[in-house]
Write a protein that holds these residues in place. Structure first.
Motif, PDB file in Angstrom:
ATOM      1  N   ARG A  19       1.403  -1.039  -0.188  1.00  0.00           N
ATOM      2  CA  ARG A  19      -0.484   0.116   0.145  1.00  0.00           C
ATOM      3  C   ARG A  19       0.648   1.509   0.183  1.00  0.00           C
ATOM      4  O   ARG A  19       1.584   1.171   0.850  1.00  0.00           O
ATOM      5  CB  ARG A  19      -1.363  -0.126   1.382  1.00  0.00           C
ATOM      6  CG  ARG A  19      -1.790  -0.984   1.150  1.00  0.00           C
ATOM      7  CD  ARG A  19      -2.642  -1.164   0.127  1.00  0.00           C
ATOM      8  NE  ARG A  19      -3.611  -2.665   0.318  1.00  0.00           N
ATOM      9  CZ  ARG A  19      -4.728  -2.534  -0.485  1.00  0.00           C
ATOM     10  NH1 ARG A  19      -5.238  -1.100  -1.012  1.00  0.00           N
ATOM     11  NH2 ARG A  19      -5.241  -3.561  -0.970  1.00  0.00           N
ATOM     12  N   THR A  74      -0.105  10.822   4.084  1.00  0.00           N
ATOM     13  CA  THR A  74      -0.936   9.971   3.806  1.00  0.00           C
ATOM     14  C   THR A  74      -0.992   8.409   3.442  1.00  0.00           C
ATOM     15  O   THR A  74       1.164   8.283   3.309  1.00  0.00           O
ATOM     16  CB  THR A  74      -1.086  10.356   2.030  1.00  0.00           C
ATOM     17  OG1 THR A  74      -1.675  11.713   1.786  1.00  0.00           O
ATOM     18  CG2 THR A  74      -2.544   9.632   1.603  1.00  0.00           C
ATOM     19  N   ILE A 130      -2.719   4.437   1.972  1.00  0.00           N
ATOM     20  CA  ILE A 130      -3.798   4.156   1.677  1.00  0.00           C
ATOM     21  C   ILE A 130      -3.565   2.536   2.551  1.00  0.00           C
ATOM     22  O   ILE A 130      -3.066   1.265   2.281  1.00  0.00           O
ATOM     23  CB  ILE A 130      -3.667   3.879  -0.079  1.00  0.00           C
ATOM     24  CG1 ILE A 130      -3.355   5.017  -0.957  1.00  0.00           C
ATOM     25  CG2 ILE A 130      -4.991   2.734  -0.738  1.00  0.00           C
ATOM     26  CD1 ILE A 130      -4.398   6.133  -0.639  1.00  0.00           C
ATOM     27  N   GLU A 176      -7.957   6.517   1.243  1.00  0.00           N
ATOM     28  CA  GLU A 176      -7.027   7.043   1.899  1.00  0.00           C
ATOM     29  C   GLU A 176      -7.205   8.434   3.282  1.00  0.00           C
ATOM     30  O   GLU A 176      -7.869   8.891   3.001  1.00  0.00           O
ATOM     31  CB  GLU A 176      -6.766   8.200   0.428  1.00  0.00           C
ATOM     32  CG  GLU A 176      -5.615   8.992   0.760  1.00  0.00           C
ATOM     33  CD  GLU A 176      -6.144   9.735  -0.784  1.00  0.00           C
ATOM     34  OE1 GLU A 176      -4.832  10.067  -1.999  1.00  0.00           O
ATOM     35  OE2 GLU A 176      -6.584  11.349  -0.497  1.00  0.00           O
ATOM     36  N   SER A 219      -5.439  11.030   5.159  1.00  0.00           N
ATOM     37  CA  SER A 219      -4.156  12.009   5.124  1.00  0.00           C
ATOM     38  C   SER A 219      -4.171  13.014   6.823  1.00  0.00           C
ATOM     39  O   SER A 219      -5.529  13.356   7.253  1.00  0.00           O
ATOM     40  CB  SER A 219      -5.000  12.826   3.843  1.00  0.00           C
ATOM     41  OG  SER A 219      -4.958  12.600   2.623  1.00  0.00           O
ATOM     42  N   ARG A 244     -11.208   9.508   2.461  1.00  0.00           N
ATOM     43  CA  ARG A 244     -11.558   9.215   1.148  1.00  0.00           C
ATOM     44  C   ARG A 244     -11.533   8.384   0.447  1.00  0.00           C
ATOM     45  O   ARG A 244     -10.047   7.270   0.611  1.00  0.00           O
ATOM     46  CB  ARG A 244     -10.981  10.429   0.524  1.00  0.00           C
ATOM     47  CG  ARG A 244     -11.140  10.092  -1.123  1.00  0.00           C
ATOM     48  CD  ARG A 244     -10.803  11.521  -2.051  1.00  0.00           C
ATOM     49  NE  ARG A 244      -9.537  11.082  -2.605  1.00  0.00           N
ATOM     50  CZ  ARG A 244      -9.273  10.732  -3.201  1.00  0.00           C
ATOM     51  NH1 ARG A 244     -10.036  10.339  -4.468  1.00  0.00           N
ATOM     52  NH2 ARG A 244      -7.734  10.342  -3.366  1.00  0.00           N
ATOM     53  N   LEU A 297     -10.708   5.426  -2.060  1.00  0.00           N
ATOM     54  CA  LEU A 297     -11.121   5.324  -3.635  1.00  0.00           C
ATOM     55  C   LEU A 297     -11.205   4.658  -4.678  1.00  0.00           C
ATOM     56  O   LEU A 297     -11.904   3.663  -4.238  1.00  0.00           O
ATOM     57  CB  LEU A 297      -8.919   4.590  -3.521  1.00  0.00           C
ATOM     58  CG  LEU A 297      -8.494   5.552  -2.751  1.00  0.00           C
ATOM     59  CD1 LEU A 297      -7.315   4.677  -3.154  1.00  0.00           C
ATOM     60  CD2 LEU A 297      -8.255   7.723  -3.265  1.00  0.00           C
TER      61      LEU A 297
END
Length: 292
Positions: free
Chosen positions: A174, A221, A223, A229, A231, A290, A292
């Protein structure tokens, strides 16, 4: 004790939209879970309520008061006096990550989407000064806002700092990144010794096990394995960051000072601060999420 399942009713929790955070204050003020309803674990989930203070779980997230990483030699100088603390048994001669995450915290307030945890620390062999530490969490539908504060509740001045140590559920495949403009090479003790720092231009973090000591950053950040995501941004009080990675997790640790700062030469810009009696320092940071 409750089941390790995230729905255990005795674990204080907050929720907003698809996000749920759960805590075990008595286990060092820890956030044990941060979960998205559809995309799963954002932080490595804590397996259960069992807790060994000197062999803490590599899961969830915990507070870093009044220092982080190694305290080399388990001793430091302050106001012309040498102070010794207990070393961590696994490190033999060094202390690590401060004592606050090994003490029982209290829930000061709890709402649907927010919680405040408090620790009133009394001087002992692990740290020779009194202080009050506070963690405030506010959960939004796509973010987690955190404020940390530390107040000197003793009669003498005390040195220190603060930070937060999350374990993101992200394997080596990741991607992770940080835009830090400065990196501190470790010295002989495995942490920076204050003799030098270097400019850094790369943003990508290695996809192999590492520990990097970074400064002057704006955003970090990662994943997660579930496809979120995450951050991190922070205020100027937390201009330092530790990026730590293993095969099982990524840690992006916002901190007020460089690891090893107690051993830096006098006058170094390490980020350590000194609190006078009754003085308080605070710092805020945000994780935004967020899909993805």
């Amino acid at each position: 004790m409750p089941s390790p399942d995230v729905t255990g009713k005795d674990w204080p929790s907050i929720r907003s939209g698809p996000l749920l955070a759960r805590f075990l204050p008595e286990n060092g003020g820890r956030m044990t879970h941060l979960v998205h309803d559809r995309l799963g674990d954002i932080l490595v989930p804590t397996a259960g309520p069992e807790f060994e203070p000197l062999n803490w779980p590599k899961a969830g997230a915990y507070p870093l008061f009044p220092y982080h990483n190694k305290l080399v030699g388990a001793a430091f100088m302050h106001d012309g006096k040498r102070h010794e603390v207990l070393p961590h048994p696994a490190l033999r001669t060094d202390a690590q990550h401060g004592p606050a995450h090994r003490r029982a915290w209290q829930v000061a307030s709890l709402g649907t989407d927010r919680i405040e945890l408090v620790l009133d620390y009394r001087a002992d062999p692990d740290w020779p000064f009194d202080f009050r530490a506070v963690q405030r969490f506010v959960l939004g539908d796509d973010r987690l806002d955190i404020e940390l504060s530390m107040t000197n509740t003793g009669r003498a001045s005390m040195p220190g700092g603060l930070g937060w140590h999350p374990y993101f559920a992200a394997d080596l495949g990741r991607p992770a990144s940080c835009d830090a403009g400065k990196i501190w090479p470790p010295g002989d003790a495995g942490v920076p010794d204050g003799t030098r720092s270097e400019a850094r231009s790369a943003k990508t973090l290695p996809n192999e096990a590492h520990t990097l000591f970074l400064s002057d950053w704006q955003r970090a950040t990662v994943i997660t394995n579930g496809g979120i995501e995450a951050s991190l941004t922070a205020g100027p009080e937390l201009k330092h960051l530790v990026a730590h990675r293993t095969a099982d997790y990524v840690c992006l640790e916002p901190v007020s000072h460089v690891a090893g700062a107690f051993g830096f030469p006098l006058g170094s810009d390490s980020g350590l601060f000194v609190l006078r009696a009754g003085e308080q320092r605070s710092a805020s940071f945000t994780f935004s999420f967020r899909a993805l």
